[in-house]
Design a protein around this motif. Structure first.
Motif: not given
Length: 323
Positions: A5, A128, A133
């Motif tokens: 992510g 993030t 994510w």
């Protein structure tokens, strides 16, 4: 393999353009810097605006787990988003057109890497932290869509204007990214033509602007056709594996010159001798290993075509041919 992510958020063309333009502007003359500075300032301001306004909406819980897909996910993500880190090669292609290249080219490359690494880290950490994510893993415009989602929440109305500003910056970034990419490609073909590896037409200069006009036109045509036929993910993977392989060839060439011609006069000095070329080869191979198998098949197909052209046409025309 899913990309981690944290790595996914780097796929932002506006940042790629900043990377390329910082490097090119650093080693070109004053006139070229003035032409680039407008695009550069707008993109940097858009990125900084996202980081600054996004800090107030970060949810620390989104950072856990920090690397949900482990090292394999990080490797896959790094292999996919590598194309956002290849802008510095545009600096080297401009070496013949800048003043004092021995000094300005290294400064341009190092400035590119430092500035863009800071921007990448800032955007990655903020994005993030804003949203989970998973919500941006398959999103073609993760920053804009994350801001849109947050602007609907209480107190998030001010992010609506930030989102519009970032969107304009992204569009500007794509335009200038293509511009700088074409700039470098045309000059690579220009150099190859001078070495007789390509037809002489690629080495012809425009009578007024003194630029490789024919090579620039051909590059535009050859780039626009696949851009309209293939998705950006496929093209990015092909760009990555081709560029990584080119970096490997350059590193191998440096090692060969250091071994066979240690006393050769060099315009650019490499610190620590063979250490950096060896590290470069290993890192490139590691990133190439993270790319999908279908990308490798496409790569070998294009490589085969290139080798056929070289042995049937370029090899005997080369100024280094001794047959």
């Amino acid at each position: 393999m899913k990309a981690d992510g944290v790595a996914v958020v780097f796929v932002q063309l506006q940042q790629e353009a900043v990377e390329e333009e910082v490097g090119v502007a650093a080693d070109l003359g004053l006139g070229e810097r003035v032409r680039l500075v407008g695009f550069l300032v707008e993109e940097v301001v858009a990125i900084l605006a996202f980081i600054f306004f996004g800090l107030a909406f970060i949810h620390p819980g989104n950072y856990h787990p920090f690397a949900p897909n482990g090292f394999s996910g990080i490797l896959a993500g790094g292999s996919i988003i590598f194309f956002t880190y290849i802008g510095f090669d545009a600096v080297s292609t401009a070496s013949e057109e800048c003043r004092d290249p021995q000094r300005t080219v290294p400064i341009g490359i190092l400035a590119t890497l430092v500035v863009c690494t800071i921007l990448y880290l800032g955007v990655a950490l903020v994005l993030t932290g804003l949203v989970p994510w998973q919500s941006v893993a398959n999103d073609g415009a993760p920053i804009v869509n994350a801001l849109k989602r947050l602007s609907l929440e209480p107190g998030g109305h001010r992010l609506h204007y930030v989102r519009l500003f970032v969107l304009v910056g992204a569009i500007t970034g794509m335009i200038s990214s293509i511009l700088v990419g074409q700039y470098g490609q045309a000059r690579i073909w220009f150099a190859m033509s001078r070495a007789k590896l390509l037809p002489d037409a690629f080495a012809k200069l425009h009578p007024r602007f003194r630029t490789p006009a024919f090579a620039t036109i051909v590059a535009g045509i050859l780039v626009s056709i696949p851009a309209g036929l293939f998705d950006v993910g496929t093209l990015a993977e092909m760009t990555n594996i081709g560029t990584l392989f080119a970096f490997i060839l350059v590193s191998v060439g440096v090692l060969i010159l250091l071994t066979k011609q240690p006393d050769r006069k060099r315009g650019f000095r490499l610190p620590l001798g063979p250490v950096f070329p060896v590290l470069s080869i290993l890192c490139c191979l590691l990133l190439m290993a993270g790319l999908p198998a279908i990308t490798w098949l496409r790569f070998f197909g294009w490589l085969s075509i290139g080798l056929i052209v070289y042995f049937l046409y370029s090899r005997k025309r080369s100024e280094f041919y001794k047959g």
